[in-house]
Enzyme design. Structure first.
Site, PDB file in Angstrom:
ATOM      1  N   HIS A  24      75.459  35.203  70.039  1.00  0.00           N
ATOM      2  CA  HIS A  24      75.148  35.950  71.245  1.00  0.00           C
ATOM      3  C   HIS A  24      74.955  35.333  72.675  1.00  0.00           C
ATOM      4  CE1 HIS A  24      70.947  34.848  69.408  1.00  0.00           C
ATOM      5  NE2 HIS A  24      70.998  35.722  68.347  1.00  0.00           N
ATOM      6  N   HIS A  79      63.576  36.869  57.552  1.00  0.00           N
ATOM      7  CA  HIS A  79      64.098  37.142  58.866  1.00  0.00           C
ATOM      8  C   HIS A  79      65.495  38.146  58.639  1.00  0.00           C
ATOM      9  CE1 HIS A  79      65.549  37.184  62.951  1.00  0.00           C
ATOM     10  NE2 HIS A  79      66.216  36.142  63.003  1.00  0.00           N
ATOM     11  N   GLU A  81      67.659  39.130  60.727  1.00  0.00           N
ATOM     12  CA  GLU A  81      69.036  38.808  61.594  1.00  0.00           C
ATOM     13  C   GLU A  81      70.100  38.471  60.618  1.00  0.00           C
ATOM     14  OE1 GLU A  81      68.889  36.383  65.162  1.00  0.00           O
ATOM     15  OE2 GLU A  81      70.854  37.343  65.758  1.00  0.00           O
ATOM     16  N   ASP A  83      72.459  36.443  60.464  1.00  0.00           N
ATOM     17  CA  ASP A  83      73.159  35.358  59.984  1.00  0.00           C
ATOM     18  C   ASP A  83      72.440  34.853  58.572  1.00  0.00           C
ATOM     19  OD1 ASP A  83      70.965  35.216  61.561  1.00  0.00           O
ATOM     20  OD2 ASP A  83      71.264  33.112  62.301  1.00  0.00           O
ATOM     21  N   HIS A 146      62.502  34.175  65.229  1.00  0.00           N
ATOM     22  CA  HIS A 146      62.901  34.384  66.581  1.00  0.00           C
ATOM     23  C   HIS A 146      63.178  35.840  66.869  1.00  0.00           C
ATOM     24  CE1 HIS A 146      67.540  35.224  67.570  1.00  0.00           C
ATOM     25  NE2 HIS A 146      66.955  35.072  68.695  1.00  0.00           N
ATOM     26  N   ASP A 165      64.350  30.324  61.085  1.00  0.00           N
ATOM     27  CA  ASP A 165      65.063  30.077  62.434  1.00  0.00           C
ATOM     28  C   ASP A 165      64.439  28.693  63.208  1.00  0.00           C
ATOM     29  OD1 ASP A 165      67.358  31.556  62.697  1.00  0.00           O
ATOM     30  OD2 ASP A 165      66.177  33.134  64.027  1.00  0.00           O
ATOM     31  N   TYR A 194      69.526  23.836  70.585  1.00  0.00           N
ATOM     32  CA  TYR A 194      68.834  24.936  69.816  1.00  0.00           C
ATOM     33  C   TYR A 194      67.854  25.544  70.520  1.00  0.00           C
ATOM     34  CZ  TYR A 194      67.481  27.551  65.601  1.00  0.00           C
ATOM     35  OH  TYR A 194      67.337  28.620  64.642  1.00  0.00           O
ATOM     36  N   HIS A 225      69.005  26.680  59.517  1.00  0.00           N
ATOM     37  CA  HIS A 225      70.167  26.272  60.182  1.00  0.00           C
ATOM     38  C   HIS A 225      70.187  24.700  60.394  1.00  0.00           C
ATOM     39  CE1 HIS A 225      71.439  30.142  61.606  1.00  0.00           C
ATOM     40  NE2 HIS A 225      70.152  30.482  62.110  1.00  0.00           N
TER      41      HIS A 225
HETATM   42 FE1  FEO Z   1      67.518  34.745  64.276  1.00  0.00          FE
HETATM   43 FE2  FEO Z   1      69.356  32.688  62.374  1.00  0.00          FE
HETATM   44  O1  FEO Z   1      69.067  34.015  63.156  1.00  0.00           O
END
Ligand code: FEO
Length: 402
Positions: A24, A79, A81, A83, A146, A165, A194, A225
């Site tokens: 994004h 989470h 999201e 990913d 996040h 995250d 990040y 991540h």
């Molecule tokens: Fe908020 Fe790694 O996704």
């Protein structure tokens, strides 16, 4: 395709995505990221998060080296999201878990993304626990870190925090641990990158969350991540970095970003830079043509002052500068000193507009914007130098006040 045992019977089974760049608007350059997922073998076998859609084959292969996927009992979705949850539908179908744990807010996003009404979902909140045999999972919501649904999972018997995250970095590498990466300065840069491109707007929530994390007995933080923080020193280090980045205390460095048509605004940028440097403020100049907006944002991590330059084009600022300002505003930097400048031919609106953009980010603006008609002469360059000097003095005072 090998899993990596990060603690006894706890395995990293994620995916290293070397080629994914745009997240994004944030450019994960130069080399992508990882979607970390973890498998805990116990009386109840647990999968902690999944991976992006298209990466599920790798996840299942790594899992199968440890355990038959059908033996997964619980899935924890820290989470939603995509990913982390993009592969969820396939994984649920394949593993047929007895329970799926998600936060209350996660229920909504799960229902928004997936046809999940027949899934065995259980909503959890901060402080809820689930025993999985020798170990316990303690859930802690981390709203807006996040997304509203975000939470982290603590396993006290292992002194392990699976942090989703937060505490992550976009690093695609065969190294799984910070201490295996072998390039400390690059690791630090990626942590800042990040934070400044994802976490920064939520700094007030970071400052509320850190004391909760600090109360836990932890010797490993495993984010979703990048690299895993192994050992008390590494854990302390990343928590301290987060506090510093969240506090945004002024730092005695400046960033100048600009675009230029025929090098007049560029000359002004260099003159302002001299004014800053000659008054004790190291400065980085970044052309928005040569630098991605997320690279400019990363640079801001070490800068207490930011100057923006654009010539006037069609009665406004150049589009790459406008994009940079929009991106920066959304990430809500705090506690900065600002300045604006730019050249023009016949109307000259841009410097004032830049000034208003920066003031709109609550920056302290100690000087009027500097305008230059056509090519900068000695007087204009002197005014830019003076702008740099004024900003340097304001910033130094701000730094002394803390
Ligand atoms: Fe908020 Fe790694 O996704």
């Amino acid at each position: 395709m090998q899993p990596v045992e990060i603690k006894k019977d706890i395995f990293w089974i994620g995916y290293v995505d070397y080629d994914h760049r745009d997240f994004h608007g944030y450019s994960r350059s130069p080399d992508g990221s990882t979607y970390n997922a973890y498998l805990i073998k116990d009386e109840k076998n647990v999968l902690m998060d999944t991976v992006a859609s298209g990466c599920e084959g790798t996840l299942l292969c790594r899992m199968a080296k440890v355990l038959d996927p059908e033996k997964i009992d619980y899935i924890v979705c820290n989470h939603m999201e995509l990913d982390h949850a993009g592969a969820l539908e396939t994984i649920v179908e394949r593993c047929k878990p007895e329970k799926i744990f998600v936060s209350q807010a996660g229920l909504k996003s799960m229902a928004g993304y997936f046809a999940c009404k027949d899934w065995p979902v259980q909503a959890v909140k901060s402080g809820d626990t689930v025993s999985i045999g020798k170990r316990t999972i303690v859930f802690q919501e981390t709203r807006m870190l996040h997304w509203p649904d975000s939470m982290v999972s603590y396993i006290p018997e292992e002194r392990l925090l699976v942090s989703n995250d937060i505490f992550g970095q976009n690093i695609a590498s065969s190294a799984r641990f910070v201490d295996d990466f072998g390039d400390d300065s690059e690791y630090l840069r990626r942590v800042k990158e990040y934070y400044y491109n994802i976490v920064l707007p939520y700094s007030p929530m970071v400052l509320k969350t850190l004391p909760i994390v600090e109360q836990l007995d932890i010797d490993m933080i495993a984010p979703d991540h990048g690299l895993i923080h192994r050992g008390e020193k590494a854990v302390r280090n990343i928590i301290d970095m987060y506090r510093t980045m969240a506090e945004q205390k002024p730092q005695q460095r400046a960033l100048i970003f600009y675009d230029t048509m025929w090098q007049s605004t560029e000359s002004m940028a260099y003159a302002a830079c001299s004014g800053l440097e000659e008054n004790g403020v190291p400065t980085r100049i970044m052309s928005v043509k040569s630098n991605h907006h997320s690279a400019v944002m990363t640079e801001l991590a070490d800068c207490g002052a930011v100057l923006a330059g654009s010539p006037t084009h069609n009665n406004t600022i150049l589009p790459l500068v406008a994009a940079q300002l929009t991106y920066m505003k959304g990430l809500r930097p705090l506690n900065r000193v600002g300045g604006a400048f730019g050249s023009f031919g016949w109307s000259g609106e841009a410097p004032k507009q830049l000034q208003e953009h920066l003031a709109g980010m609550n920056m302290e603006m100690p000087a009027e914007p500097v305008k230059c008609n056509w090519r900068p002469d000695r007087d204009v360059l002197k005014a830019c130098h003076e702008l740099g000097k004024t900003i340097a003095e304001t910033l130094k005072k701000k730094c002394q006040e803390g």
